[in-house]
Motif scaffolding. Structure first.
Motif, PDB file in Angstrom:
ATOM      1  N   PHE A  24    -101.384  21.290 -43.798  1.00 43.81           N
ATOM      2  CA  PHE A  24    -100.206  21.812 -43.121  1.00 43.81           C
ATOM      3  C   PHE A  24     -98.936  21.845 -43.960  1.00 43.81           C
ATOM      4  O   PHE A  24     -97.850  21.995 -43.425  1.00 43.81           O
ATOM      5  CB  PHE A  24     -99.944  21.004 -41.849  1.00 43.81           C
ATOM      6  CG  PHE A  24    -101.116  21.011 -40.904  1.00 43.81           C
ATOM      7  CD1 PHE A  24    -101.541  22.181 -40.302  1.00 43.81           C
ATOM      8  CD2 PHE A  24    -101.812  19.842 -40.647  1.00 43.81           C
ATOM      9  CE1 PHE A  24    -102.632  22.193 -39.450  1.00 43.81           C
ATOM     10  CE2 PHE A  24    -102.902  19.833 -39.797  1.00 43.81           C
ATOM     11  CZ  PHE A  24    -103.314  21.011 -39.191  1.00 43.81           C
ATOM     12  N   GLY A  27     -99.179  27.519 -46.727  1.00 44.37           N
ATOM     13  CA  GLY A  27    -100.267  28.429 -46.399  1.00 44.37           C
ATOM     14  C   GLY A  27    -100.539  28.406 -44.910  1.00 44.37           C
ATOM     15  O   GLY A  27    -100.052  27.579 -44.168  1.00 44.37           O
ATOM     16  N   ARG A  28    -101.330  29.325 -44.494  1.00 42.29           N
ATOM     17  CA  ARG A  28    -101.660  29.433 -43.077  1.00 42.29           C
ATOM     18  C   ARG A  28    -103.013  28.782 -42.855  1.00 42.29           C
ATOM     19  O   ARG A  28    -104.045  29.307 -43.259  1.00 42.29           O
ATOM     20  CB  ARG A  28    -101.674  30.890 -42.654  1.00 42.29           C
ATOM     21  CG  ARG A  28    -101.836  31.072 -41.187  1.00 42.29           C
ATOM     22  CD  ARG A  28    -101.103  32.348 -40.761  1.00 42.29           C
ATOM     23  NE  ARG A  28    -101.319  32.571 -39.357  1.00 42.29           N
ATOM     24  CZ  ARG A  28    -100.433  32.237 -38.434  1.00 42.29           C
ATOM     25  NH1 ARG A  28     -99.317  31.675 -38.772  1.00 42.29           N
ATOM     26  NH2 ARG A  28    -100.680  32.488 -37.169  1.00 42.29           N
ATOM     27  N   TYR A  29    -102.994  27.632 -42.208  1.00 35.95           N
ATOM     28  CA  TYR A  29    -104.212  26.866 -41.954  1.00 35.95           C
ATOM     29  C   TYR A  29    -105.151  27.654 -41.047  1.00 35.95           C
ATOM     30  O   TYR A  29    -104.736  28.252 -40.062  1.00 35.95           O
ATOM     31  CB  TYR A  29    -103.870  25.522 -41.324  1.00 35.95           C
ATOM     32  CG  TYR A  29    -105.073  24.741 -40.901  1.00 35.95           C
ATOM     33  CD1 TYR A  29    -105.981  24.292 -41.844  1.00 35.95           C
ATOM     34  CD2 TYR A  29    -105.320  24.477 -39.558  1.00 35.95           C
ATOM     35  CE1 TYR A  29    -107.104  23.582 -41.469  1.00 35.95           C
ATOM     36  CE2 TYR A  29    -106.431  23.765 -39.177  1.00 35.95           C
ATOM     37  CZ  TYR A  29    -107.322  23.328 -40.128  1.00 35.95           C
ATOM     38  OH  TYR A  29    -108.437  22.627 -39.751  1.00 35.95           O
ATOM     39  N   ASN A  30    -106.442  27.665 -41.406  1.00 33.99           N
ATOM     40  CA  ASN A  30    -107.457  28.372 -40.638  1.00 33.99           C
ATOM     41  C   ASN A  30    -108.371  27.345 -39.973  1.00 33.99           C
ATOM     42  O   ASN A  30    -109.253  26.789 -40.619  1.00 33.99           O
ATOM     43  CB  ASN A  30    -108.252  29.294 -41.562  1.00 33.99           C
ATOM     44  CG  ASN A  30    -109.313  30.077 -40.816  1.00 33.99           C
ATOM     45  OD1 ASN A  30    -109.587  29.830 -39.648  1.00 33.99           O
ATOM     46  ND2 ASN A  30    -109.905  31.029 -41.505  1.00 33.99           N
TER      47      ASN A  30
END
Length: 124
Positions: A24, A27-30
């Motif tokens: 977190f 970047g965009r956590y997937n």
């Protein structure tokens, strides 16, 4: 409840701090494929993931050592001191891992391992 037992709880929760940093802090956590997401991280996020994995690996021997130290009648003050030292060393270890200080990290890892060994034989 002894201080050493509280340290077992802290050690059990410690990997999740590193997981949070890895997932977190950029970047965009997937959440649909978290392991794939973590494998693609770079820099300190990748090292935070590695610190998380190492913390999970370090937990079982530590928990066992604390329990064994209690069961074999080790001196409580010594058990507590070793357990708290282990936690402190593991916090420093994680920071050094994330900061990419490999040699110091290894020295701290070795000291934490020494605490585990000392706990195992505390009641002898």
């Amino acid at each position: 409840m002894t201080n050493a037992y509280w340290c077992v709880l802290i050690a059990a929760m410690m990997p999740y701090i590193f997981t949070f940093i890895a997932k977190f802090t950029g970047g965009r956590y997937n959440n649909f494929s978290p392991r794939e997401f973590l494998e693609k991280q770079e820099g300190f996020r990748k090292r935070a993931n590695w610190a998380q994995m190492n913390s999970f690996e370090a937990f079982p021997p530590f928990a066992a050592a604390v329990i064994i130290a209690h069961l074999t009648g080790g001196e409580q003050g010594w058990i507590d001191t070793l357990a708290m030292a282990f936690i402190g060393l593991r916090v420093v270890y994680g920071a050094l891992y994330i900061g990419n200080f490999a040699t110091m990290r290894t020295l701290i890892w070795t000291a934490a391992l020494g605490c585990n060994i000392a706990l195992f034989v505390a009641g002898v």
